[in-house]
Design a protein around this motif. Structure first.
Motif, PDB file in Angstrom:
ATOM      1  N   GLY A   1     -38.422  -5.543 -33.403  1.00 50.02           N
ATOM      2  CA  GLY A   1     -39.104  -5.754 -34.928  1.00 50.02           C
ATOM      3  C   GLY A   1     -40.701  -5.614 -35.134  1.00 50.02           C
ATOM      4  N   SER A   2     -41.310  -6.000 -34.100  1.00 51.24           N
ATOM      5  CA  SER A   2     -42.893  -5.803 -34.202  1.00 51.24           C
ATOM      6  C   SER A   2     -43.213  -4.635 -34.261  1.00 51.24           C
ATOM      7  N   SER A   3     -42.299  -3.546 -33.511  1.00 54.55           N
ATOM      8  CA  SER A   3     -42.800  -2.261 -33.211  1.00 54.55           C
ATOM      9  C   SER A   3     -42.336  -1.571 -34.633  1.00 54.55           C
ATOM     10  N   VAL A   4     -41.319  -1.923 -34.885  1.00 58.53           N
ATOM     11  CA  VAL A   4     -40.634  -1.224 -36.396  1.00 58.53           C
ATOM     12  C   VAL A   4     -41.804  -1.568 -37.364  1.00 58.53           C
ATOM     13  N   ALA A   5     -42.206  -2.772 -37.469  1.00 55.64           N
ATOM     14  CA  ALA A   5     -43.113  -3.334 -38.567  1.00 55.64           C
ATOM     15  C   ALA A   5     -44.559  -2.614 -38.057  1.00 55.64           C
ATOM     16  N   GLY A   6     -45.073  -2.060 -37.127  1.00 58.69           N
ATOM     17  CA  GLY A   6     -46.156  -1.347 -36.881  1.00 58.69           C
ATOM     18  C   GLY A   6     -46.045   0.064 -37.497  1.00 58.69           C
ATOM     19  N   ALA A   7     -44.797   0.800 -37.307  1.00 58.39           N
ATOM     20  CA  ALA A   7     -44.717   1.957 -37.947  1.00 58.39           C
ATOM     21  C   ALA A   7     -44.444   1.890 -39.486  1.00 58.39           C
ATOM     22  N   VAL A   8     -43.216   0.835 -39.866  1.00 64.52           N
ATOM     23  CA  VAL A   8     -43.033   0.825 -41.198  1.00 64.52           C
ATOM     24  C   VAL A   8     -44.302   0.387 -41.988  1.00 64.52           C
ATOM     25  N   GLY A   9     -45.121  -0.702 -41.434  1.00 62.43           N
ATOM     26  CA  GLY A   9     -46.260  -0.914 -42.102  1.00 62.43           C
ATOM     27  C   GLY A   9     -47.384  -0.038 -42.414  1.00 62.43           C
ATOM     28  N   ALA A  10     -47.467   0.933 -41.536  1.00 63.26           N
ATOM     29  CA  ALA A  10     -48.520   2.046 -41.450  1.00 63.26           C
ATOM     30  C   ALA A  10     -48.098   2.852 -42.683  1.00 63.26           C
TER      31      ALA A  10
ATOM     32  N   VAL B   1     -38.481   5.556 -29.917  1.00 67.03           N
ATOM     33  CA  VAL B   1     -39.596   6.693 -30.111  1.00 67.03           C
ATOM     34  C   VAL B   1     -39.101   7.811 -31.449  1.00 67.03           C
ATOM     35  N   CYS B   2     -38.065   8.297 -31.290  1.00 73.63           N
ATOM     36  CA  CYS B   2     -37.746   9.113 -32.427  1.00 73.63           C
ATOM     37  C   CYS B   2     -37.565   8.561 -33.739  1.00 73.63           C
ATOM     38  N   LEU B   3     -37.092   7.293 -33.793  1.00 71.63           N
ATOM     39  CA  LEU B   3     -37.049   6.431 -34.933  1.00 71.63           C
ATOM     40  C   LEU B   3     -38.279   6.174 -35.405  1.00 71.63           C
ATOM     41  N   LEU B   4     -39.222   5.659 -34.676  1.00 69.68           N
ATOM     42  CA  LEU B   4     -40.429   5.139 -35.140  1.00 69.68           C
ATOM     43  C   LEU B   4     -41.363   6.536 -35.374  1.00 69.68           C
ATOM     44  N   LEU B   5     -41.328   7.369 -34.752  1.00 73.42           N
ATOM     45  CA  LEU B   5     -42.045   8.542 -35.067  1.00 73.42           C
ATOM     46  C   LEU B   5     -41.729   9.182 -36.347  1.00 73.42           C
ATOM     47  N   ALA B   6     -40.338   9.302 -36.739  1.00 76.67           N
ATOM     48  CA  ALA B   6     -39.780   9.772 -38.076  1.00 76.67           C
ATOM     49  C   ALA B   6     -40.480   8.863 -38.952  1.00 76.67           C
ATOM     50  N   ILE B   7     -40.311   7.404 -39.057  1.00 77.94           N
ATOM     51  CA  ILE B   7     -40.738   6.368 -40.032  1.00 77.94           C
ATOM     52  C   ILE B   7     -42.427   6.713 -40.400  1.00 77.94           C
ATOM     53  N   SER B   8     -43.246   6.913 -39.156  1.00 80.88           N
ATOM     54  CA  SER B   8     -44.447   6.709 -39.339  1.00 80.88           C
ATOM     55  C   SER B   8     -45.019   8.067 -39.900  1.00 80.88           C
ATOM     56  N   LYS B   9     -44.380   9.133 -39.456  1.00 79.45           N
ATOM     57  CA  LYS B   9     -44.833  10.349 -39.954  1.00 79.45           C
ATOM     58  C   LYS B   9     -44.202  11.188 -40.939  1.00 79.45           C
ATOM     59  N   GLY B  10     -43.190  10.572 -41.563  1.00 79.66           N
ATOM     60  CA  GLY B  10     -42.114  11.046 -42.525  1.00 79.66           C
ATOM     61  C   GLY B  10     -42.894  11.449 -43.680  1.00 79.66           C
ATOM     62  N   ALA B  11     -43.748  10.699 -44.289  1.00 81.00           N
ATOM     63  CA  ALA B  11     -44.354  10.843 -45.416  1.00 81.00           C
ATOM     64  C   ALA B  11     -45.563  12.052 -45.179  1.00 81.00           C
ATOM     65  N   VAL B  12     -46.009  12.143 -44.206  1.00 82.38           N
ATOM     66  CA  VAL B  12     -46.894  13.330 -43.717  1.00 82.38           C
ATOM     67  C   VAL B  12     -45.981  14.680 -43.812  1.00 82.38           C
ATOM     68  N   TRP B  13     -45.162  14.548 -42.942  1.00 85.47           N
ATOM     69  CA  TRP B  13     -44.165  15.928 -42.562  1.00 85.47           C
ATOM     70  C   TRP B  13     -43.207  16.144 -43.692  1.00 85.47           C
ATOM     71  N   GLY B  14     -42.843  15.265 -44.556  1.00 84.27           N
ATOM     72  CA  GLY B  14     -41.792  15.368 -45.482  1.00 84.27           C
ATOM     73  C   GLY B  14     -40.294  14.411 -45.175  1.00 84.27           C
ATOM     74  N   TRP B  15     -40.005  13.633 -45.971  1.00 81.36           N
ATOM     75  CA  TRP B  15     -38.757  12.896 -45.625  1.00 81.36           C
ATOM     76  C   TRP B  15     -37.665  13.844 -45.205  1.00 81.36           C
ATOM     77  N   THR B  16     -37.582  14.929 -46.025  1.00 78.22           N
ATOM     78  CA  THR B  16     -36.289  15.858 -45.562  1.00 78.22           C
ATOM     79  C   THR B  16     -36.829  17.139 -44.899  1.00 78.22           C
TER      80      THR B  16
END
Length: 440
Positions: A393-402, A202-217
């Motif tokens: 892998g599928s769940s990572v793709a959902g977050a990364v793809g979005a 959850v932590c990894l995929l939430l960071a990936i999916s929202k990183g662009a909005v919150w800022g990667w740093t």
């Protein structure tokens, strides 16, 4: 012989229904964005939540299947799928919808549970064909979810009511047809391991999916990534010490299974990255309806079913790793096609055809590749690990793809799918050339 055939067919239907919940929400995402007034990276969690739930429940329910019987646990999973579908159908808010999707995700272990049941009733010389059919129905269910959503006009309430009906029907069929030789394993479920796996994913995929909005740093993104690393390290440490770990770390890394592990992760990633982007392109650039999205992907569904019937004879002539490599190469070619050209329906149909051939071949052979070098007693565990990494892998793709789609566009999203499938092909081909010691 005929009873064995019925058992395989009923279990294949259950696996297909359990897989429908993974993809049925994909073409619904644009509509859910409008109805719930939420951004795509937030609504995408209706997909990701179900996949994450599946990733955790696969090893957990596989252990419970060893302890209390795979048939009984399969019936529980189908019951939870029915309940989750009903909850999603009546949900009026995003949190309630996500809660229903979490319950639906518990159907993901149906594949490894079915593999264990089939191995009890199918003769050894027919086992590769039976496992191939079970594995390939994942792809059939994946494409069928798109079609189901389209036939019901993209109304998420009607879609989830229909899924509840199919799950209830499958529960009745499994209860009536499938029998199991009484066998009970010792041990106990690793609830702490399940919590740690869920936490770091959850932590990894939430960071990936929202990183662009919150800022990667931003502190929140970096904190989530750090939390994911800490919990993942804690999970590995506890799993190595636990008597009955959620996931056997040696099973992930052993030379006999690591090829199937990596290829399954990458192929699951590539498939979901491709189909979620196809849905977005079809509904966005081409103005397609939800039903048209399903029709565009119909060649994928049909060919996965056809290829699954040929998997047994092919595996008697070629190694499973060679077939996984060939299937992954076809998936890579399909995604690359859409990197180059995606301006017409003909492009989508052509790529969907290659995708169906590749995923059908790769998924059917992955089941055998995962278990062919392990002792019979480890079949369910090996199948469970393989299914786990595929769903991760599928769940990572959902977050990364979005994230990639919202920031870089469809070309980049298809490019990521191309790279993942190509890596799966290369890894399977190279791994297949090395001698392997059987995992006892």
């Amino acid at each position: 012989m005929y009873r064995n055939c019925w058992v395989v067919m009923v279990l294949a239907f259950a696996v297909a229904v359990g897989t429908l919940q993974m993809t049925v929400v994909v073409p619904l995402l644009p509509g859910l964005e409008r109805r719930l007034h939420a951004p795509s990276t937030t609504v995408s969690w209706t997909l990701t939540a179900g996949l994450l739930s599946g990733a955790v429940s696969i090893p957990l329910l596989a252990r419970l299947g060893d302890m209390y019987g795979r048939r009984s646990v399969s019936l529980v999973a189908l019951g939870l799928l029915t309940a989750g579908s009903m909850l999603s159908a009546v949900a009026g808010t995003l949190p309630l919808l996500i809660a229903g999707r979490v319950l639906q995700g518990t159907a993901a272990p149906l594949l490894p549970l079915a593999m264990g049941l089939v191995r009890q009733v199918v003769p050894g010389h027919r086992l590769p064909s039976a496992i191939g059919v079970l594995s390939a129905t994942i792809g059939v269910g994946s494409g069928g979810g798109m079609i189901l959503a389209g036939l019901l006009d993209g109304d998420h309430r009607t879609v989830f009511w229909a899924l509840a009906g199919l799950a209830a029907l499958s529960l009745v069929l499994v209860s009536a047809v499938v029998r199991e030789t009484p066998a009970r394993g010792s041990g106990r479920p690793d609830l702490a391991g399940a919590a740690l796996v869920a936490g770091w994913l959850v932590c990894l995929l939430l960071a990936i999916s929202k990183g662009a909005v919150w800022g990667w740093t931003s502190p929140l993104t970096l904190g989530l990534l750090a939390g994911a690393v800490v919990m993942a390290a804690g999970w590995v440490a506890t799993a190595r010490r636990a008597e009955w770990p959620l996931i056997e770390i040696p099973m992930l890394l052993h030379r006999a299974t690591v090829g199937a592990t990596v290829a399954s992760f990458l192929l699951g990633f590539a498939l979901f990255a491709a189909i979620t982007t196809v849905s977005a392109v079809a509904q966005g650039a081409l103005g397609a309806s939800v039903l048209q999205v399903g029709i565009y992907l119909l060649p994928t569904t049909v060919l996965m079913l056809v290829v699954s019937t040929l998997a047994g004879p092919l595996m008697r002539r070629f190694t499973a790793s060679a077939l996984v490599a060939a299937g992954s190469a076809l998936v890579s070619a399909a995604a690359l096609w859409l990197v180059v050209s995606r301006s017409s329906g003909a492009d989508l149909y052509g790529a969907a055809t290659l995708l169906g051939l590749g995923v059908g071949l790769g998924y059917a052979a992955l089941g055998t590749m995962a278990v062919e070098h392990v002792a019979p007693a480890k079949t369910a565990a090996a199948g469970g690990v393989n299914a786990l990494v595929r769903v991760v892998g599928s769940s990572v793709a959902g977050a990364v793809g979005a994230a990639v789609l919202s920031s870089g566009g469809a070309g980049w999203a298809f490019g990521v799918a191309t790279g993942a499938a190509l890596l799966a092909a290369l890894f399977a081909a190279v791994h297949g050339s090395f001698p392997r010691k059987e995992l006892a």
